[in-house]
Design a protein around this motif. Structure first.
Motif, short mmCIF file in Angstrom:
data_model
loop_
_atom_site.label_atom_id
_atom_site.label_comp_id
_atom_site.label_asym_id
_atom_site.label_seq_id
_atom_site.Cartn_x
_atom_site.Cartn_y
_atom_site.Cartn_z
N SER A 1 0.86 -1.18 0.00
CA SER A 1 0.00 0.00 0.00
C SER A 1 0.89 1.22 0.00
O SER A 1 2.12 1.12 -0.07
N ALA A 2 0.25 2.40 0.10
CA ALA A 2 1.02 3.65 0.09
C ALA A 2 1.50 4.04 1.47
O ALA A 2 2.07 5.11 1.64
N HIS A 3 1.28 3.21 2.49
CA HIS A 3 1.80 3.53 3.81
C HIS A 3 3.32 3.76 3.72
O HIS A 3 4.02 3.04 3.03
N ASP A 4 3.79 4.74 4.46
CA ASP A 4 5.21 5.09 4.41
C ASP A 4 6.04 4.03 5.13
O ASP A 4 6.04 3.94 6.36
N VAL A 5 6.71 3.20 4.34
CA VAL A 5 7.56 2.17 4.91
C VAL A 5 9.04 2.47 4.69
O VAL A 5 9.90 1.71 5.11
N SER A 6 9.31 3.60 4.05
CA SER A 6 10.72 3.91 3.74
C SER A 6 11.52 4.19 5.00
O SER A 6 12.74 4.01 5.01
N TRP A 7 10.83 4.63 6.08
CA TRP A 7 11.57 4.88 7.32
C TRP A 7 12.12 3.60 7.92
O TRP A 7 13.04 3.63 8.73
N LEU A 8 11.55 2.45 7.52
CA LEU A 8 12.06 1.18 8.01
C LEU A 8 13.35 0.76 7.30
O LEU A 8 14.15 0.02 7.87
N ARG A 9 13.53 1.24 6.09
CA ARG A 9 14.64 0.75 5.28
C ARG A 9 16.03 1.10 5.85
O ARG A 9 16.94 0.28 5.79
N PRO A 10 16.21 2.30 6.42
CA PRO A 10 17.54 2.56 7.02
C PRO A 10 17.79 1.74 8.27
O PRO A 10 18.94 1.62 8.70
N LEU A 11 16.73 1.20 8.88
CA LEU A 11 16.91 0.42 10.11
C LEU A 11 17.30 -1.01 9.76
O LEU A 11 16.55 -1.96 9.97
N THR A 12 18.49 -1.17 9.24
CA THR A 12 19.02 -2.49 8.92
C THR A 12 20.06 -2.88 9.97
O THR A 12 20.57 -2.04 10.71
N ALA A 13 20.36 -4.16 10.00
CA ALA A 13 21.38 -4.63 10.95
C ALA A 13 22.71 -3.93 10.71
O ALA A 13 23.43 -3.60 11.66
N GLY A 14 23.05 -3.72 9.43
CA GLY A 14 24.33 -3.07 9.12
C GLY A 14 24.41 -1.65 9.63
O GLY A 14 25.49 -1.17 10.00
N ARG A 15 23.27 -0.92 9.65
CA ARG A 15 23.29 0.46 10.11
C ARG A 15 23.20 0.57 11.64
O ARG A 15 23.60 1.57 12.22
N MET A 16 22.61 -0.43 12.27
CA MET A 16 22.44 -0.38 13.73
C MET A 16 23.57 -1.05 14.51
O MET A 16 23.67 -0.90 15.72
N MET A 17 24.44 -1.78 13.85
CA MET A 17 25.44 -2.57 14.57
C MET A 17 26.58 -1.70 15.11
O MET A 17 26.87 -0.61 14.61
#
Length: 588
Positions: free
Chosen positions: A446-462
């Protein structure tokens, strides 16, 4: 020193900076910008409709005010315009893809993945493609071009004003919804198109800008001569409670038909690719097939506005209805799979009306059932199939309300639409636009904004400062290297420096065994590790399944590159959720 009589005119940059500050700090200014966007979107929608209809009049010899799909017959030499248009479209698309090979972004994808950012150039070319496709008679609608143009204007304005992400998404939805409002002369329909299909949410923050844009667009379209979309019926929609059951059944039939239509488009596209025909020649080949169908009935041409009105006042037999359903569906599938540009918005409305009339004819033929009025059934089927394909049960229900002014018909349409929407979500999960994105490899539904989830990857949070030890290290050596309190966990690696598990420091000190035992006996989760590209949802799922507090992050060769703690991942997820909540409630 004397003062100047007049101040110099501010530069464009200074004026934009002033407007940017006002828009970012005041909801009233955001509404004012939305109204201007609505005016532009409405004007562009009317202009595109006039260009397409003018092209159809020139190519197919129809008079001003007539509709291509309502013609009784078309001269055979004129239907050759369709493959010629396909050839023109194919060559232009080939040239454009050579210049800009990346796929263009539509309003739904822009709001879901890109924070409302659209390319003005790509959007202009999409509109050109759609105008050529519809103007030369392909079985596609102009609504996709309307929405693209309105959303692109909104995105351009939002980027110039450097608006916040939430405001950008609201304006893009307002622009797309305003274009639909102008196309149908239906501001409620346009507003809910924005809420349900482009923005993905109805909130206090986006209500006023979207509604203002839709109203402005409808008024502008009316002043420019656009005719509102009106469908009249004089028969009560519901004469007994059993009628609701039949309308629910119609919603079920439309859900199945919508899923079948979307899957047919995907299968046909794969089939066309397997044929091996060069991309630039595909629309011309599809145009030849469409020309053959047009010789059977012109109702399959263009989006079907004229054919819908014609069929609603005609007493069509069951065989004719079934034939029209099959031919129109086939024409739409051929058009899209062979490369014509457009959408299924109006095609789904037309097909839904035909399916509704078909169900009405069957109900009349069954003596134990109350016969449904064919016009009412057509309107209900129109809404239900459009919901199955496009989405937005309230959008299509308001379209019926604004087209008929009849609340009883609207209630029946809402029943069928909700059933169709629920069945499609449960069994298929996509609308037509998100289904095509799914075929490209995207995962949005759907058009719900899910792009904010994309930077929250294991590689970015480790954390990259990972303490490691070899699997052959003894407990005595481990205790010497890692004093109690220096670190909570140490990642263990094997002889090849591959990940082999995690050692909890406290357990190493509490172990009653001998000091010469290897620490490998205390390793936990030797097979549980994260990869850098895993999303926050996958990370949290891994923590739940392993019940670990920290997990290692490894590369493709299982070499340790970092460590993620459950506490940090949960905190980052909560922070982003709070930002989304503030956007939804309109907080600064």
């Amino acid at each position: 020193m004397p003062l100047p009589l007049s101040l110099p005119a501010p530069s464009t940059a200074r004026w934009l900076a002033w407007l940017r500050r006002r828009t970012r700090s005041s909801e009233l200014w955001l509404i004012a910008v939305a109204v201007l966007i609505g005016v532009a979107a409405g004007a562009l929608a009317v202009l595109q409709a006039k260009l397409a209809h003018g092209l159809q009049g020139l190519l197919f010899g129809i008079n001003l005010g007539e509709r291509l799909s309502a013609q009784s017959a078309i001269a055979p030499w004129r239907v050759l315009s369709i493959p010629l248009g396909g050839l023109l479209l194919g060559l232009l698309t080939w040239a454009w893809m050579t210049y800009r090979p990346r796929p263009a972004v539509d309003p739904v994808e822009a709001n879901a993945l890109h924070g409302g950012r659209l390319s003005l150039k790509d959007s202009a070319f999409i509109c050109v493609q759609t105008l050529i496709s519809n103007g030369f008679g392909a079985s596609v609608g102009l609504e996709a071009a309307y929405a693209q143009a309105g959303a692109a204007v909104a995105s351009f304005a939002g980027q110039k004003l450097n608006l916040r992400r939430a405001d950008m998404r609201t304006l893009v939805g307002a622009g797309a919804g305003a274009a639909i409002a102008a196309a149908f002369g239906a501001p409620l329909t346009g507003a809910f198109y924005a809420f349900e299909i482009v923005i993905g949410a109805y909130t206090v923050a986006n209500l006023a800008p979207v509604a203002a844009a839709a109203l402005a667009a409808a008024l502008v379209a009316s002043r420019m001569g656009a005719i509102p979309y009106l469908l009249k019926t004089t028969t009560p929609a519901v004469q007994s409670w059993l009628d609701y059951g039949l309308y629910a059944l119609l919603g079920l039939v439309c859900a199945a038909a919508g899923i079948g239509l979307m899957r047919l488009v995907a299968l046909a596209e794969r089939g066309v690719v397997r044929i091996g025909l060069p991309r630039g020649w595909r629309p011309a080949a599809g145009g030849l097939a469409l020309a053959g169908l047009a010789m059977i009935t012109p109702q399959i041409l263009s989006s079907g506005h004229g054919a819908l009105h014609l069929d609603l006042i005609s007493d069509l037999g069951l065989k004719t209805l079934l034939m029209l359903v099959a031919l129109k569906a086939l024409a739409s599938v051929l058009s899209l799979s062979f490369g014509f540009r457009g959408g299924l918005f109006f095609a789904s409305l037309f097909l839904g009306a035909l399916i509704g009339q078909t169900v009405s004819a069957l109900s009349v033929a069954a003596p134990w059932l109350p016969g449904l009025d064919p016009t009412v059934a057509a309107l209900v089927g129109m809404a239900a199939l459009a919901v199955a394909v496009v989405g937005g049960p309230f959008t299509m229900s308001f379209l019926v309300l604004e087209a008929t002014g009849d609340f009883t018909v609207t209630a029946a349409a809402l029943v069928a639409s909700l059933i169709a929407s629920t069945i499609v979500r449960e069994t298929f999960g996509y609308s037509f636009s998100t289904w095509r994105l799914h075929l490209r490899g995207e995962t949005i539904r759907s058009a719900h904004d899910v792009s904010w989830l994309r930077p929250l990857t294991a590689g970015r949070m480790m954390r990259k400062d990972v303490q490691t030890t070899a699997s052959t290290t003894t407990l005595a050596e481990f205790r010497r290297r890692f004093p109690l309190g220096s670190t909570r966990r140490v990642v263990m690696i094997d002889e090849a420096e591959h990940y082999a598990g995690v050692i909890v420091t406290a357990l190493a000190y509490a172990d009653p065994g001998g000091d010469e035992r290897p620490v490998s006996v205390l390793a936990v989760n030797p097979d549980a590790a994260l990869t850098p590209d895993q999303s926050i949802k996958e990370v949290m799922r891994a923590f739940d399944s392993t019940e670990a507090d920290e997990l290692a992050v490894v590369d493709a060769e299982r070499r340790v590159i970092g460590l993620v703690s459950e506490a940090h991942a949960t905190r980052r997820y909560a922070e982003e959720l709070e930002k989304v909540r503030r956007d939804l409630t309109g907080e600064a």
